[in-house]
Design an enzyme around this catalytic site. Structure first.
Site, mmCIF file in Angstrom:
data_model
loop_
_atom_site.group_PDB
_atom_site.id
_atom_site.type_symbol
_atom_site.label_atom_id
_atom_site.label_comp_id
_atom_site.label_asym_id
_atom_site.label_seq_id
_atom_site.Cartn_x
_atom_site.Cartn_y
_atom_site.Cartn_z
ATOM 1 N N SER A 142 0.804 -1.286 -0.064
ATOM 2 C CA SER A 142 -0.276 0.117 -0.065
ATOM 3 C C SER A 142 0.956 1.023 -0.099
ATOM 4 O O SER A 142 2.114 1.082 0.321
ATOM 5 C CB SER A 142 -0.827 -0.058 1.314
ATOM 6 O OG SER A 142 -1.580 1.224 1.367
ATOM 7 N N TYR A 155 -2.611 -1.286 10.111
ATOM 8 C CA TYR A 155 -2.462 -1.348 8.850
ATOM 9 C C TYR A 155 -1.034 -1.133 8.264
ATOM 10 O O TYR A 155 -0.530 -1.840 7.222
ATOM 11 C CB TYR A 155 -3.535 -0.492 8.036
ATOM 12 C CG TYR A 155 -3.727 -0.620 6.654
ATOM 13 C CD1 TYR A 155 -4.177 -1.644 6.108
ATOM 14 C CD2 TYR A 155 -2.988 0.304 5.920
ATOM 15 C CE1 TYR A 155 -4.602 -1.653 4.736
ATOM 16 C CE2 TYR A 155 -3.282 0.095 4.220
ATOM 17 C CZ TYR A 155 -4.151 -0.998 3.960
ATOM 18 O OH TYR A 155 -4.264 -0.869 2.545
#
Length: 278
Positions: A142, A155
């Site tokens: 990401s 995350y």
């Protein structure tokens, strides 16, 4: 890998978003696809779209955090299709929580899917990719695997881990020279349902109304690139054997920004986070 016709690709998180678009785009190129997700209804829709292009398609409800299930799936795909050439470890989830309040079970949940799911998918399919003589591992990290943000620590941890794992994997495959390669993908804001499906801890959303507001703000950040555009870029990255793929203008800009200012990016993020959440 310049030609996908009659190749076989395994895709996790294939019920929607980038996973669905990858399945359809690869099917259009004549690639057979083995699809998995926990969402059986969405998985069936993706399979129907892929089958329109005359390729072989299989589906399986799968929790990528379950090591034994992932290895069993990889062996079944190899048996059903006769070979496996590509694996897209794409399944992922989001969790909003402060690091001092996050529940242990929630931290384990996100790491199980985002990180261990990538590890298990890679290890399970790698022998089959090597056996095919021409293979590629594509792991989805990401933008938050390049930089961190408040309330996204879990995350960030999972996606930074995917980055480190995949970059080391690519180097090992280069040393081995076995015909298999690897790419780490860093999407920025992609229009998927990840914000809608995100877990939000009471530490950042005390009630349902606050949770909805937080999701809406997060969702606004995910509108720079379509899932289809992201999928096509991922396929092109395989063709070009890229080590790292940045998807979206936000990912490209922020990657350069972090490289230039180093840890100095953090005060900027803190300032804009306060402004966004204010």
């Amino acid at each position: 890998m310049k030609n996908f016709k009659n190749k076989v690709a395994a895709i996790t998180g294939a019920a929607s978003g980038m996973g669905r678009e990858l399945a359809v785009e690869l099917a259009q190129r004549g690639c057979h696809v083995a699809l998995s997700d926990v969402n059986e209804a969405g998985l069936a829709e993706t399979a129907a779209l892929a089958r329109k292009h005359g390729v072989k398609v299989s589906t399986l409800k799968l929790d990528v955090a379950n090591r034994e299930a992932v290895f069993a799936w990889a062996n079944q795909v190899a048996a059903d299709f006769g070979q496996v050439n590509l694996v897209f470890n794409n399944a992922g989830v989001a969790l909003g929580a402060t690091l001092d309040k996050v529940k242990p079970e929630d931290f384990e949940w996100i790491m199980g899917i985002n990180f261990w799911g990538v590890v298990w998918g890679t290890q399970a399919f790698l022998p089959h990719l090597k056996k095919s003589g021409e293979g590629h591992v594509v792991n989805t990290s990401s933008l938050f695997g390049l930089m961190s943000q408040p309330t996204q620590g879990t995350y960030n941890a999972s996606k930074f881990a995917v980055r480190g794992f995949t970059e080391s994997l690519r180097q090992e495959l280069d040393v081995e020279n076995c015909g298999v390669s690897a790419t780490c993908v860093h999407p920025g804001g992609i229009r998927t349902n990840i914000a809608r499906a995100a877990k939000l801890d009471p530490s950042i959303a005390a009630d349902a109304a606050a949770a909805e507001r937080a999701r809406q703000k997060f969702d606004k950040l995910l509108n720079t690139t379509t899932a289809n555009s992201a999928a096509r870029k991922m396929i092109r990255a395989v063709e070009q054997n890229q080590r790292r793929l940045l998807i979206g203008p936000d990912a490209v800009f922020l990657d350069k920004f972090v490289r230039i200012v180093g840890a100095g990016y953090q005060p900027f993020v803190t300032y804009f986070f306060k402004k966004m959440m204010g």
